[in-house]
Motif scaffolding. Structure first.
Motif, short mmCIF file in Angstrom:
data_model
loop_
_atom_site.label_atom_id
_atom_site.label_comp_id
_atom_site.label_asym_id
_atom_site.label_seq_id
_atom_site.Cartn_x
_atom_site.Cartn_y
_atom_site.Cartn_z
N ALA A 280 0.82 -1.21 0.00
CA ALA A 280 0.00 0.00 0.00
C ALA A 280 0.85 1.26 0.00
O ALA A 280 0.59 2.22 -0.74
CB ALA A 280 -0.94 -0.01 1.21
N LEU A 281 1.90 1.27 0.83
CA LEU A 281 2.75 2.46 0.91
C LEU A 281 3.57 2.63 -0.37
O LEU A 281 3.71 3.75 -0.88
CB LEU A 281 3.68 2.35 2.12
CG LEU A 281 4.59 3.55 2.38
CD1 LEU A 281 3.79 4.85 2.51
CD2 LEU A 281 5.45 3.31 3.62
N LEU A 282 4.09 1.53 -0.89
CA LEU A 282 4.85 1.60 -2.14
C LEU A 282 4.02 2.17 -3.26
O LEU A 282 4.46 3.05 -4.01
CB LEU A 282 5.38 0.21 -2.49
CG LEU A 282 6.28 -0.01 -3.72
CD1 LEU A 282 5.51 -0.04 -5.02
CD2 LEU A 282 7.42 0.98 -3.78
N LEU A 283 2.79 1.71 -3.40
CA LEU A 283 1.94 2.19 -4.48
C LEU A 283 1.64 3.68 -4.31
O LEU A 283 1.69 4.45 -5.27
CB LEU A 283 0.64 1.39 -4.53
CG LEU A 283 0.77 -0.06 -5.00
CD1 LEU A 283 -0.54 -0.81 -4.78
CD2 LEU A 283 1.18 -0.11 -6.48
N ARG A 284 1.37 4.10 -3.07
CA ARG A 284 1.05 5.51 -2.84
C ARG A 284 2.25 6.40 -3.18
O ARG A 284 2.11 7.42 -3.86
CB ARG A 284 0.62 5.72 -1.39
CG ARG A 284 0.24 7.16 -1.07
CD ARG A 284 -0.42 7.29 0.28
NE ARG A 284 0.48 6.94 1.37
CZ ARG A 284 1.39 7.79 1.89
NH1 ARG A 284 1.53 9.01 1.38
NH2 ARG A 284 2.14 7.42 2.90
#
Length: 212
Positions: free
Chosen positions: A160-164
Protein backbone atom coordinates in the motif's frame (compact mmCIF):
# COMPACT_ATOMS: atom_id res chain seq x y z
CA UNK A 1 12.63 -0.10 -24.95
CA UNK A 2 13.12 3.40 -26.28
CA UNK A 3 16.09 3.87 -23.94
CA UNK A 4 18.17 1.38 -25.93
CA UNK A 5 17.32 3.24 -29.11
CA UNK A 6 18.30 6.50 -27.47
CA UNK A 7 21.63 4.95 -26.59
CA UNK A 8 22.20 4.25 -30.26
CA UNK A 9 21.26 7.83 -31.14
CA UNK A 10 23.61 9.18 -28.49
CA UNK A 11 26.46 7.04 -29.77
CA UNK A 12 25.87 8.39 -33.26
CA UNK A 13 25.86 11.98 -32.05
CA UNK A 14 29.10 11.67 -30.09
CA UNK A 15 31.02 9.20 -32.21
CA UNK A 16 32.27 9.14 -35.81
CA UNK A 17 32.62 12.72 -37.11
CA UNK A 18 31.87 11.40 -40.58
CA UNK A 19 28.44 10.30 -39.42
CA UNK A 20 25.28 12.19 -38.71
CA UNK A 21 26.86 15.60 -38.08
CA UNK A 22 29.05 15.57 -41.17
CA UNK A 23 28.14 18.22 -43.76
CA UNK A 24 26.60 17.26 -47.08
CA UNK A 25 28.67 18.25 -50.12
CA UNK A 26 26.49 19.08 -53.11
CA UNK A 27 27.52 17.25 -56.28
CA UNK A 28 26.71 17.72 -59.95
CA UNK A 29 23.66 15.46 -59.98
CA UNK A 30 20.07 16.44 -59.21
CA UNK A 31 19.70 19.96 -57.82
CA UNK A 32 19.43 20.34 -54.05
CA UNK A 33 16.84 22.81 -52.81
CA UNK A 34 17.73 24.63 -49.60
CA UNK A 35 14.73 25.95 -47.62
CA UNK A 36 14.85 29.65 -46.88
CA UNK A 37 14.43 31.30 -43.52
CA UNK A 38 10.92 32.26 -42.46
CA UNK A 39 9.58 34.73 -45.01
CA UNK A 40 12.33 33.99 -47.53
CA UNK A 41 12.28 31.93 -50.72
CA UNK A 42 14.08 28.61 -51.11
CA UNK A 43 17.22 28.48 -53.25
CA UNK A 44 19.15 25.89 -55.24
CA UNK A 45 22.52 24.90 -53.78
CA UNK A 46 25.58 25.24 -56.01
CA UNK A 47 27.88 22.27 -56.79
CA UNK A 48 30.57 21.88 -54.13
CA UNK A 49 28.59 23.79 -51.50
CA UNK A 50 28.75 22.26 -48.04
CA UNK A 51 25.38 22.03 -46.30
CA UNK A 52 25.44 21.41 -42.57
CA UNK A 53 22.95 18.87 -41.25
CA UNK A 54 20.55 19.83 -38.52
CA UNK A 55 22.18 19.15 -35.16
CA UNK A 56 20.72 18.42 -31.77
CA UNK A 57 21.55 21.43 -29.61
CA UNK A 58 21.37 21.25 -25.84
CA UNK A 59 19.72 24.04 -23.89
CA UNK A 60 19.73 24.87 -20.19
CA UNK A 61 16.31 23.19 -19.96
CA UNK A 62 17.77 19.95 -21.33
CA UNK A 63 20.64 19.96 -18.85
CA UNK A 64 18.30 20.70 -15.95
CA UNK A 65 16.01 17.86 -17.02
CA UNK A 66 18.86 15.32 -17.06
CA UNK A 67 20.34 16.56 -13.79
CA UNK A 68 16.96 16.33 -12.06
CA UNK A 69 15.71 13.12 -13.62
CA UNK A 70 18.79 11.02 -12.85
CA UNK A 71 18.43 11.26 -9.03
CA UNK A 72 14.66 11.03 -9.43
CA UNK A 73 15.03 7.74 -11.30
CA UNK A 74 17.58 6.51 -8.77
CA UNK A 75 15.10 6.91 -5.95
CA UNK A 76 12.50 4.99 -7.97
CA UNK A 77 15.05 2.17 -8.40
CA UNK A 78 15.70 2.13 -4.65
CA UNK A 79 11.98 1.99 -3.90
CA UNK A 80 11.36 -0.73 -6.47
CA UNK A 81 14.40 -2.67 -5.27
CA UNK A 82 12.76 -3.14 -1.86
CA UNK A 83 9.84 -5.08 -3.34
CA UNK A 84 11.34 -8.57 -3.80
CA UNK A 85 11.94 -9.00 -0.05
CA UNK A 86 8.94 -7.03 1.22
CA UNK A 87 5.96 -7.07 -1.16
CA UNK A 88 3.18 -9.60 -0.67
CA UNK A 89 1.37 -9.02 -3.98
CA UNK A 90 3.15 -10.60 -6.97
CA UNK A 91 1.66 -7.89 -9.18
CA UNK A 92 3.49 -5.25 -7.13
CA UNK A 93 6.75 -7.17 -7.50
CA UNK A 94 6.17 -7.46 -11.27
CA UNK A 95 5.45 -3.73 -11.50
CA UNK A 96 8.69 -2.94 -9.69
CA UNK A 97 10.62 -5.21 -12.04
CA UNK A 98 9.25 -3.23 -15.01
CA UNK A 99 10.17 0.07 -13.35
CA UNK A 100 13.77 -1.08 -12.88
CA UNK A 101 13.96 -2.43 -16.44
CA UNK A 102 12.74 0.88 -17.88
CA UNK A 103 14.52 3.42 -15.71
CA UNK A 104 17.99 1.92 -15.31
CA UNK A 105 18.78 2.25 -19.06
CA UNK A 106 17.37 5.79 -19.04
CA UNK A 107 19.78 6.75 -16.25
CA UNK A 108 22.61 5.37 -18.36
CA UNK A 109 21.58 7.35 -21.44
CA UNK A 110 21.18 10.61 -19.52
CA UNK A 111 24.51 10.09 -17.73
CA UNK A 112 26.32 9.53 -21.02
CA UNK A 113 24.55 12.57 -22.49
CA UNK A 114 25.77 14.79 -19.64
CA UNK A 115 29.32 13.46 -19.90
CA UNK A 116 29.31 14.14 -23.63
CA UNK A 117 28.68 17.81 -22.73
CA UNK A 118 31.53 17.75 -20.23
CA UNK A 119 29.17 17.96 -17.26
CA UNK A 120 29.27 15.91 -14.06
CA UNK A 121 26.62 13.28 -13.47
CA UNK A 122 24.65 14.00 -10.28
CA UNK A 123 25.77 12.00 -7.25
CA UNK A 124 23.57 9.30 -5.80
CA UNK A 125 20.36 10.71 -4.35
CA UNK A 126 20.35 11.32 -0.61
CA UNK A 127 17.30 9.16 0.07
CA UNK A 128 14.88 12.03 0.54
CA UNK A 129 13.46 15.08 -1.15
CA UNK A 130 15.79 16.70 -3.63
CA UNK A 131 15.89 19.97 -1.71
CA UNK A 132 17.62 18.25 1.21
CA UNK A 133 14.90 19.15 3.69
CA UNK A 134 13.71 15.59 4.25
CA UNK A 135 10.30 16.56 2.89
CA UNK A 136 8.84 15.40 -0.45
CA UNK A 137 9.89 17.67 -3.30
CA UNK A 138 7.65 19.16 -5.96
CA UNK A 139 8.45 16.32 -8.35
CA UNK A 140 7.18 13.65 -6.00
CA UNK A 141 10.41 12.34 -4.50
CA UNK A 142 9.79 10.69 -1.15
CA UNK A 143 10.88 12.38 2.05
CA UNK A 144 13.34 10.78 4.47
CA UNK A 145 10.61 9.69 6.91
CA UNK A 146 8.60 8.15 4.06
CA UNK A 147 11.61 6.19 2.80
CA UNK A 148 12.34 4.92 6.31
CA UNK A 149 8.73 3.78 6.70
CA UNK A 150 8.89 2.03 3.34
CA UNK A 151 12.11 0.24 4.30
CA UNK A 152 10.51 -0.94 7.55
CA UNK A 153 7.19 -2.06 6.04
CA UNK A 154 6.37 -5.63 5.08
CA UNK A 155 3.52 -7.45 3.32
CA UNK A 156 0.30 -5.61 2.55
CA UNK A 157 1.47 -2.51 4.43
CA UNK A 158 4.50 -2.32 2.14
CA UNK A 159 2.37 -2.81 -0.96
CA UNK A 160 0.00 0.00 0.00
CA UNK A 161 2.75 2.46 0.91
CA UNK A 162 4.85 1.60 -2.14
CA UNK A 163 1.94 2.19 -4.48
CA UNK A 164 1.05 5.51 -2.84
CA UNK A 165 4.60 6.81 -2.96
CA UNK A 166 5.33 5.49 -6.45
CA UNK A 167 2.17 7.00 -7.95
CA UNK A 168 3.19 10.41 -6.63
CA UNK A 169 6.76 9.80 -7.79
CA UNK A 170 5.56 8.93 -11.31
CA UNK A 171 3.31 11.99 -11.40
CA UNK A 172 6.35 14.12 -10.59
CA UNK A 173 8.36 12.46 -13.35
CA UNK A 174 5.57 13.15 -15.84
CA UNK A 175 5.48 16.81 -14.80
CA UNK A 176 9.25 17.07 -15.20
CA UNK A 177 9.11 15.40 -18.61
CA UNK A 178 6.33 17.70 -19.78
CA UNK A 179 8.53 20.68 -18.86
CA UNK A 180 11.31 19.21 -20.99
CA UNK A 181 8.95 18.69 -23.91
CA UNK A 182 7.83 22.31 -23.62
CA UNK A 183 11.23 23.94 -23.16
CA UNK A 184 13.92 21.50 -24.22
CA UNK A 185 15.66 21.54 -27.60
CA UNK A 186 17.79 18.38 -27.62
CA UNK A 187 16.15 15.62 -29.63
CA UNK A 188 17.57 12.82 -27.46
CA UNK A 189 16.14 14.22 -24.24
CA UNK A 190 12.90 15.31 -25.85
CA UNK A 191 12.42 11.75 -27.14
CA UNK A 192 13.16 10.39 -23.68
CA UNK A 193 10.71 12.84 -22.10
CA UNK A 194 8.01 11.67 -24.50
CA UNK A 195 8.74 8.08 -23.50
CA UNK A 196 8.62 8.95 -19.80
CA UNK A 197 5.24 10.62 -20.16
CA UNK A 198 3.72 7.68 -22.05
CA UNK A 199 5.29 4.92 -19.98
CA UNK A 200 4.78 6.37 -16.53
CA UNK A 201 1.22 7.47 -17.20
CA UNK A 202 0.42 3.88 -18.16
CA UNK A 203 2.07 2.63 -14.96
CA UNK A 204 0.09 5.13 -12.88
CA UNK A 205 -3.11 3.61 -14.27
CA UNK A 206 -1.89 0.11 -13.33
CA UNK A 207 -0.89 1.19 -9.83
CA UNK A 208 -4.21 2.87 -9.18
CA UNK A 209 -5.95 -0.35 -10.20
CA UNK A 210 -3.79 -2.27 -7.71
CA UNK A 211 -4.75 0.13 -4.92
CA UNK A 212 -8.40 -0.90 -5.14
Amino acid sequence: MLASGLGTILAGCTGDPAGERAPIVVGSGAPVVVPGAPGQDARTATPGERLGREESRASAADVLFAERMIPHHRQALEMAGLAPARASDPRVRALCERIVAAQRPEIDVMSRWLRALGRDVPAEHSGHGADGSGEPDRYGMAGLEEMNRLRAARGEAFDALLLRLMIRHHEGAVAMAEEERAGGTDRILRAMAKDVVAGQRAEIVRMRALER
